[in-house]
Design an enzyme around this catalytic site. Structure first.
Site, PDB file in Angstrom:
ATOM      1  N   VAL A   1     -11.229   2.782  -3.512  1.00  0.00           N
ATOM      2  CA  VAL A   1     -10.907   2.299  -4.862  1.00  0.00           C
ATOM      3  C   VAL A   1     -11.920   1.202  -5.228  1.00  0.00           C
ATOM      4  O   VAL A   1     -11.992   0.175  -4.549  1.00  0.00           O
ATOM      5  CB  VAL A   1      -9.470   1.729  -4.930  1.00  0.00           C
ATOM      6  CG1 VAL A   1      -9.182   1.191  -6.333  1.00  0.00           C
ATOM      7  CG2 VAL A   1      -8.439   2.798  -4.555  1.00  0.00           C
TER       8      VAL A   1
ATOM      9  N   ASN B   1     -12.765  -3.340   2.830  1.00  0.00           N
ATOM     10  CA  ASN B   1     -13.645  -2.197   3.033  1.00  0.00           C
ATOM     11  C   ASN B   1     -14.711  -2.194   1.942  1.00  0.00           C
ATOM     12  O   ASN B   1     -14.407  -2.393   0.761  1.00  0.00           O
ATOM     13  CB  ASN B   1     -12.850  -0.892   2.978  1.00  0.00           C
ATOM     14  CG  ASN B   1     -11.852  -0.783   4.129  1.00  0.00           C
ATOM     15  OD1 ASN B   1     -12.107  -1.292   5.225  1.00  0.00           O
ATOM     16  ND2 ASN B   1     -10.722  -0.138   3.900  1.00  0.00           N
TER      17      ASN B   1
ATOM     18  N   HIS C   1     -10.384  -5.363  -3.030  1.00  0.00           N
ATOM     19  CA  HIS C   1      -9.028  -5.621  -2.543  1.00  0.00           C
ATOM     20  C   HIS C   1      -9.084  -5.994  -1.087  1.00  0.00           C
ATOM     21  O   HIS C   1      -9.929  -5.508  -0.333  1.00  0.00           O
ATOM     22  CB  HIS C   1      -8.110  -4.415  -2.753  1.00  0.00           C
ATOM     23  CG  HIS C   1      -8.707  -3.116  -2.290  1.00  0.00           C
ATOM     24  ND1 HIS C   1      -9.673  -2.448  -3.024  1.00  0.00           N
ATOM     25  CD2 HIS C   1      -8.501  -2.385  -1.171  1.00  0.00           C
ATOM     26  CE1 HIS C   1     -10.017  -1.348  -2.377  1.00  0.00           C
ATOM     27  NE2 HIS C   1      -9.332  -1.293  -1.242  1.00  0.00           N
TER      28      HIS C   1
ATOM     29  N   HIS D   1      -6.939  -5.845   2.297  1.00  0.00           N
ATOM     30  CA  HIS D   1      -5.767  -5.297   2.990  1.00  0.00           C
ATOM     31  C   HIS D   1      -5.176  -6.401   3.858  1.00  0.00           C
ATOM     32  O   HIS D   1      -5.915  -7.097   4.575  1.00  0.00           O
ATOM     33  CB  HIS D   1      -6.175  -4.141   3.902  1.00  0.00           C
ATOM     34  CG  HIS D   1      -6.761  -2.951   3.208  1.00  0.00           C
ATOM     35  ND1 HIS D   1      -6.054  -1.789   2.978  1.00  0.00           N
ATOM     36  CD2 HIS D   1      -8.001  -2.733   2.687  1.00  0.00           C
ATOM     37  CE1 HIS D   1      -6.822  -0.906   2.360  1.00  0.00           C
ATOM     38  NE2 HIS D   1      -8.018  -1.456   2.176  1.00  0.00           N
TER      39      HIS D   1
ATOM     40  N   ASP E   1       0.848  -1.192   0.000  1.00  0.00           N
ATOM     41  CA  ASP E   1       0.000   0.000   0.000  1.00  0.00           C
ATOM     42  C   ASP E   1       0.885   1.245   0.000  1.00  0.00           C
ATOM     43  O   ASP E   1       1.883   1.320   0.717  1.00  0.00           O
ATOM     44  CB  ASP E   1      -0.920  -0.014   1.232  1.00  0.00           C
ATOM     45  CG  ASP E   1      -2.076   0.959   1.101  1.00  0.00           C
ATOM     46  OD1 ASP E   1      -3.227   0.502   1.007  1.00  0.00           O
ATOM     47  OD2 ASP E   1      -1.826   2.194   1.082  1.00  0.00           O
TER      48      ASP E   1
HETATM   49  P1  AMP Z   1      -9.673   1.304   0.334  1.00  0.00           P
HETATM   50  O1  AMP Z   1      -9.707   2.630   1.050  1.00  0.00           O
HETATM   51  O2  AMP Z   1     -10.058   0.132   1.178  1.00  0.00           O
HETATM   52  O3  AMP Z   1     -10.446   1.379  -0.968  1.00  0.00           O
HETATM   53  O4  AMP Z   1      -8.149   1.044  -0.008  1.00  0.00           O
HETATM   54  C1  AMP Z   1      -7.495   1.637  -1.082  1.00  0.00           C
HETATM   55  C2  AMP Z   1      -6.045   1.620  -0.740  1.00  0.00           C
HETATM   56  O5  AMP Z   1      -5.305   1.845  -1.920  1.00  0.00           O
HETATM   57  C3  AMP Z   1      -5.621   2.690   0.270  1.00  0.00           C
HETATM   58  O6  AMP Z   1      -5.087   2.059   1.439  1.00  0.00           O
HETATM   59  C4  AMP Z   1      -4.572   3.487  -0.480  1.00  0.00           C
HETATM   60  O7  AMP Z   1      -3.508   3.919   0.337  1.00  0.00           O
HETATM   61  C5  AMP Z   1      -4.121   2.505  -1.539  1.00  0.00           C
HETATM   62  N1  AMP Z   1      -3.532   3.072  -2.727  1.00  0.00           N
HETATM   63  C6  AMP Z   1      -3.992   4.130  -3.445  1.00  0.00           C
HETATM   64  N2  AMP Z   1      -3.204   4.342  -4.514  1.00  0.00           N
HETATM   65  C7  AMP Z   1      -2.224   3.407  -4.475  1.00  0.00           C
HETATM   66  C8  AMP Z   1      -1.097   3.096  -5.293  1.00  0.00           C
HETATM   67  N3  AMP Z   1      -0.816   3.801  -6.408  1.00  0.00           N
HETATM   68  N4  AMP Z   1      -0.287   2.069  -4.928  1.00  0.00           N
HETATM   69  C9  AMP Z   1      -0.548   1.359  -3.819  1.00  0.00           C
HETATM   70  N5  AMP Z   1      -1.605   1.587  -3.012  1.00  0.00           N
HETATM   71  C10 AMP Z   1      -2.434   2.599  -3.323  1.00  0.00           C
END
Ligand code: AMP
Length: 112
Positions: free
Chosen positions: A94, A85, A98, A100, A28
């Site tokens: 996003v 999430n 995914h 975590h 992340d």
């Molecule tokens: P969520 O909030 O559960 O949708 O998680 C999305 C995650 O994607 C967050 O923890 C962000 O920090 C992570 N994230 C966003 N952009 C990137 C990226 N380019 N590379 C790696 N992680 C990312």
């Protein structure tokens, strides 16, 4: 294309921890623990609420890959947490499912 599809396609760089034919795991960009890896299916499922019976095998594969990702990230022995999430109040940002994988220190419960 989702952000994570662009990472899967190598259009955006990522620190990749694990990959197979169905999933990709990468660190992340904004880690919430000493080790914070995202495990994503290569085929887009927007969020767990929109998964269907047709995604059963893919989601099983994703969950079964998590311990291997944890091993490769060095947190298998100490333990770790898997988080998915879903939606606004769930903290989803996003729209590409995914998981975590967090570890590297004792994690508090419940989440704030
Ligand atoms: P969520 O909030 O559960 O949708 O998680 C999305 C995650 O994607 C967050 O923890 C962000 O920090 C992570 N994230 C966003 N952009 C990137 C990226 N380019 N590379 C790696 N992680 C990312």
């Amino acid at each position: 294309m989702t952000l994570f599809e662009r990472i899967i396609a190598r259009q955006i760089p990522a620190d990749i921890v694990y990959e197979d034919d169905q999933v990709l795991a990468f660190r992340d960009i904004n880690p919430q623990a000493p080790v914070h890896v995202l495990l994503v299916p290569k085929r887009v499922v927007p969020r767990i609420a929109e998964a269907t019976a047709g995604d059963q095998s893919l989601l099983g594969h994703l969950l079964l890959a998590a311990p291997e990702v944890a091993r490769r990230a060095g947190i298998a022995e100490g333990g770790y947490r898997l988080v998915i999430n879903n939606g606004r109040d769930g903290g989803e940002t996003v729209p590409h499912l995914h998981c975590h994988i967090l570890g590297g220190r004792p994690l508090g419960w419940p989440p704030g």
